[in-house]
Write a protein that holds these residues in place. Structure first.
Motif, PDB file in Angstrom:
ATOM      1  N   LEU A   1       0.813  -1.211   0.000  1.00 26.94           N
ATOM      2  CA  LEU A   1       0.000   0.000   0.000  1.00 26.94           C
ATOM      3  C   LEU A   1       0.847   1.262   0.000  1.00 26.94           C
ATOM      4  N   ASP A   2       1.950   1.248   0.748  1.00 24.62           N
ATOM      5  CA  ASP A   2       2.828   2.419   0.779  1.00 24.62           C
ATOM      6  C   ASP A   2       3.337   2.748  -0.624  1.00 24.62           C
ATOM      7  N   ARG A   3       3.741   1.714  -1.354  1.00 25.33           N
ATOM      8  CA  ARG A   3       4.240   1.931  -2.710  1.00 25.33           C
ATOM      9  C   ARG A   3       3.133   2.358  -3.656  1.00 25.33           C
ATOM     10  N   GLY A   4       1.905   1.880  -3.424  1.00 25.97           N
ATOM     11  CA  GLY A   4       0.789   2.298  -4.249  1.00 25.97           C
ATOM     12  C   GLY A   4       0.498   3.776  -4.111  1.00 25.97           C
ATOM     13  N   VAL A   5       0.536   4.281  -2.884  1.00 25.50           N
ATOM     14  CA  VAL A   5       0.328   5.710  -2.646  1.00 25.50           C
ATOM     15  C   VAL A   5       1.478   6.512  -3.239  1.00 25.50           C
ATOM     16  N   ASN A   6       2.703   6.015  -3.063  1.00 24.78           N
ATOM     17  CA  ASN A   6       3.872   6.703  -3.601  1.00 24.78           C
ATOM     18  C   ASN A   6       3.805   6.800  -5.122  1.00 24.78           C
ATOM     19  N   ALA A   7       3.284   5.755  -5.778  1.00 25.67           N
ATOM     20  CA  ALA A   7       3.156   5.780  -7.239  1.00 25.67           C
ATOM     21  C   ALA A   7       2.252   6.928  -7.681  1.00 25.67           C
TER      22      ALA A   7
END
Length: 331
Positions: free
Chosen positions: A302-308
């Motif tokens: 999820l962290d990487r999804g938001v960062n994307a």
């Protein structure tokens, strides 16, 4: 549009195809990596619940987490179609009952085996609330991640940590589209009721209109083939920059493996590849990032999804010289 005050407006979104077709034709997992799909009944009936060893207090189980989020979303949208949760787990922890201590593995009976999963992710889709962006139908989706490796189970019971989101799922590719205001990276709760209350707070503050508008605007910006190649190359260099240089740049959580997937899909993805001239609009680029993120471990997913999402918006600003920091990746 705020979920708490504009539920009636949300219902006005119309799907481009029937709810039945959404439910029956979409079989792709929302995350892959080393995960497997399980049912809620499996978690309830087949998995033990870990405890805090110093006081033997139970953790909030995976199924309680899922049910608490489900209760909240049913209370916010009582008249909507809400699907059953889709659950993915990883990092299985095996054990056996005391009477099976000396039994060879090949002779173990099913009732003598115990198991639970260190990491769990789930989504609950609401297919009656949809919007279309650049020809892609998005369905409102909520969910969360639990990673027991972040808890100190060797101590006494304390606040437990959860990741929760509300956003959209792209029905073309099953990628999750999550913005910062729809995500809580460390929701701390002591009880089931506490977890529900804090989940409701997050969902109620989510600005759906702003999120949808931001995603829709991405179609108005494009990277040339040269800019895309520069970005991929700089993204790989970013991982090895000295700390004093990297700290001055925007955060990019996707690693070399993700960027390799993005580069491959730039040519090969059926839905989001480049056009004939080599250009790729940022909506497609964003979906290449979220598609590559599906190979992440659950605790970083999820962290990487938001960062994307944040990174893609930064690139959009850099294309018009409004964001010099993201400009490092394309210039």
């Amino acid at each position: 549009m705020n979920l708490q005050t504009h539920t009636a407006e949300i219902i006005g979104f119309q799907p481009s195809f029937t709810v039945e077709s959404i439910i029956n034709t979409n079989k792709k997992p929302f995350v892959e990596a080393n995960t497997e799909e399980v049912s809620l009944s499996f978690l309830k009936n087949k998995c033990i619940v870990p405890v805090f060893t110093k006081d033997n207090e139970t953790t909030l189980s995976h199924q309680e987490f899922i049910e608490s989020v489900s209760n909240v979303i049913h209370s916010i949208f009582p008249n909507e179609i809400i699907e059953e949760p889709e659950i993915r787990v990883s990092h299985q922890i095996k054990g056996r009952t005391p009477d099976a201590i000396h039994i060879p593995v090949k002779d173990l009976q099913e009732h003598q085996k115990t198991t639970y999963y260190e990491r769990m992710a789930f989504i609950i889709r609401i297919p009656s609330i949809t919007e279309t962006i650049n020809g892609n139908t998005l369905a409102l989706t909520v969910g969360g991640v639990r990673a027991l490796n972040t808890e100190n189970l060797y101590n006494k019971k304390t606040y437990e940590k959860f990741k929760i989101f509300i956003g959209f799922k792209n029905m073309v590719c099953c990628n999750l589209c999550i913005s910062t205001d729809g995500f809580k990276d460390e929701l701390k709760a002591m009880s089931y009721v506490d977890l529900e209350d804090k989940t409701l707070q997050l969902f109620s503050s989510y600005n759906m209109s702003r999120h949808l508008n931001s995603m829709e605007q991405l179609s108005n910006y494009s990277l040339t083939e040269s800019q895309f190649a520069q970005l991929i190359g700089k993204g790989r260099l970013y991982q090895f920059l000295p700390k004093k240089e990297r700290i001055l740049l925007p955060e990019l959580l996707l690693n070399d493996g993700h960027l390799n997937t993005v580069a491959k899909d730039y040519y090969q993805d059926e839905s989001f590849c480049k056009n004939e001239s080599g250009d790729i609009d940022l909506w497609r680029f964003y979906n290449l990032l979220t598609g590559a993120n599906k190979s992440s471990y659950l605790d970083k997913f999820l962290d990487r999804g938001v960062n994307a999402f944040d990174f893609t918006n930064g690139v959009a600003s850099a294309l018009h010289d409004r964001d010099s920091s993201h400009g490092w990746f394309i210039k």
